[in-house]
Write an enzyme that holds these catalytic residues in place. Structure first.
Site, PDB file in Angstrom:
ATOM      1  N   HIS A 308      73.739 -22.954  -2.327  1.00 30.08           N
ATOM      2  CA  HIS A 308      72.310 -22.657  -2.230  1.00 30.08           C
ATOM      3  C   HIS A 308      71.860 -22.051  -3.544  1.00 30.08           C
ATOM      4  O   HIS A 308      72.618 -21.330  -4.209  1.00 30.08           O
ATOM      5  CB  HIS A 308      72.053 -21.680  -1.068  1.00 30.08           C
ATOM      6  CG  HIS A 308      70.606 -21.576  -0.684  1.00 30.08           C
ATOM      7  ND1 HIS A 308      69.721 -20.753  -1.344  1.00 30.08           N
ATOM      8  CD2 HIS A 308      69.901 -22.206   0.295  1.00 30.08           C
ATOM      9  CE1 HIS A 308      68.522 -20.867  -0.784  1.00 30.08           C
ATOM     10  NE2 HIS A 308      68.602 -21.739   0.204  1.00 30.08           N
ATOM     11  N   ASP A 366      71.154 -25.904   6.349  1.00 28.82           N
ATOM     12  CA  ASP A 366      70.917 -27.340   6.523  1.00 28.82           C
ATOM     13  C   ASP A 366      72.144 -28.060   7.065  1.00 28.82           C
ATOM     14  O   ASP A 366      72.026 -29.132   7.671  1.00 28.82           O
ATOM     15  CB  ASP A 366      70.509 -27.976   5.181  1.00 28.82           C
ATOM     16  CG  ASP A 366      69.255 -27.347   4.620  1.00 28.82           C
ATOM     17  OD1 ASP A 366      68.271 -27.258   5.352  1.00 28.82           O
ATOM     18  OD2 ASP A 366      69.276 -26.938   3.446  1.00 28.82           O
TER      19      ASP A 366
END
Length: 431
Positions: A308, A366
């Site tokens: 991320h 996700d």
């Protein structure tokens, strides 16, 4: 205001300059460089704004190194377990969690705005049947300002408040309508006796010919998805909303701009890309093959759902989404779901492999959210719409904070120009 200063030493014997340093409640200090251009004729160069704070904000805080996400100071883990989505909406908009009376009033105010103007139905006929739901959502949300122009005075707090309620309430309706239109089914109008997430599920999945009963486990799972995605500091789409709002654009246009930015596969489309990756791998037996590809820079394969921009530790939302994933699959009898088992094995290997550990490529939110939504029957082209629906309250809270900030100015980044220097135009026969 801190008395701390940062001293900038310039080349060629120019005098050094002091800049004030501001401290937040928590997190890194910020060097205030607003006077840099005026004092030195120089600008900073920071592609992607990796080291630039564009605003002061009291809404969301992330510590990427420690894997911490706070909404108004509350850890996301506690909010996801103990609150519903509309409580979190109240928190983001007003700064505090509601008591029982405040929650009842807030819920009522949201639910009374769930209907959209009937003439908005005409917009859908202008889209092709195979139009992506996000394309429809961008257009219809932007069009709301043409129907609700009684609340567009940005200097009136009551106008800003009613616009916020309208956006939070109507985007689920518009998202469900976009889906129904794409599959050729009639629109299903809201049922305000249901909760926020249950109402959305009913609009999404029910048909007039049959009775539809909302599964409370799935409704709670969807509510948790909404909570986990409600806000995430100054990300690309939130920055887009703030930038659009800095010009004085109305909130419906600003949120439509945020939706357009969210559509990008590097942002809101990441869970769809992650599910596509799992489908490409196909089976647990091929995980090692794809792990090797992920390490090979020349393979063209990228391991989606890991790492991320902000988190350099395990994404706290991923832990919660993993639990939700188990709950949903157990409820639906899908414990042996092929993609979930594949995801578990991929996660296990990646967390033990030195390559991924050294690069801190931990699973992000996700990685699991696409599997959860797929199990619930939500098609992949709706995943980003779900994200937009959840993030709307964050956008509107950030927008309202920006409007109220006396230091905020219209956004106007500088540039490092690398084009041609000044030159003269030659006659066409001499070029």
């Amino acid at each position: 205001m801190s008395d701390k200063k940062a001293n900038l030493i310039l080349p060629n014997g120019e005098p050094s300059i002091d800049f004030p340093i501001h401290s937040g409640t928590i997190g890194p200090d910020a060097v205030d460089i607003r006077a840099l251009l005026g004092k030195t004729g120089k600008v900073t160069y920071d592609p992607g704004f990796l080291s630039t704070a564009s605003c002061r904000s009291a809404i969301t805080y992330i510590d990427g190194d420690e894997g911490v996400l706070l909404y108004r100071g509350y850890p996301i883990e506690q909010l996801a377990k103990h609150c519903d989505f509309l409580e979190v909406c109240h928190l983001l908009m007003n700064g505090e969690l509601p008591n029982s009376a405040e929650k009842s009033d807030f819920d009522l105010r949201v639910m009374r705005h769930t209907m959209v103007h009937d003439q908005i139905n005409n917009f859908f006929r202008g889209f092709r049947r195979d139009a992506h739901p996000m394309a429809i959502l961008v257009g219809t949300v932007g069009a709301l300002s043409a129907f609700y122009h009684d609340s567009l005075d940005l200097n009136d707090p009551s106008h800003r408040e009613i616009s916020a309620f309208r956006l939070i309430a109507k985007i689920p309706t518009l998202a469900a309508m976009a889906y129904k239109y794409s599959i050729g089914q009639p629109f299903v109008y809201p049922d305000n006796e249901l909760g926020y997430s249950a109402n959305f599920m009913r609009m999404l999945f029910s048909v007039p010919a049959e009775e539809y009963k909302v599964n409370p486990t799935l409704a709670r799972a969807l509510d948790r998805i909404f909570i986990l995605h409600a806000d995430h500091e100054q990300n690309a789409s939130t920055s887009t909303v703030r930038l659009a709002g800095s010009s004085g654009a109305n909130p419906f246009a600003c949120v439509a701009a945020g939706i357009a930015c969210l559509w990008g596969p590097a942002h809101g489309g990441a869970n769809e890309a992650c599910l596509d990756m799992l489908e490409e791998i196909g089976d647990v037996s091929r995980v090692n093959e794809y792990i090797k590809k992920a390490k090979d820079k020349n393979s063209g394969f990228r391991l989606m759902g890991f790492g991320h921009r902000v988190y350099k530790n395990y994404d706290p939302r991923a832990k919660l989404m993993r639990e939700t994933c188990h709950e949903v699959l157990n409820e639906l009898g899908l414990e042996n779901d092929r993609l979930f088992k594949l995801a578990m094995e991929l996660e296990r290997i990646a967390l033990e492999d030195d390559y991924f550990v050294e690069k801190k490529l931990y699973p992000n939110v996700d990685f699991y959210s696409g599997i959860v939504q797929r199990a619930m029957g939500i098609p992949t082209n709706m995943f980003t719409c779900i994200f937009a629906l959840a993030r709307t309250v964050g956008w509107i809270a950030q927008w309202n904070e920006m409007i109220s900030d006396s230091e905020q100015k219209i956004g106007r980044p500088r540039q490092l120009y690398v084009g041609e220097a000044i030159r003269d135009v030659k006659q066409i026969d001499h070029r």
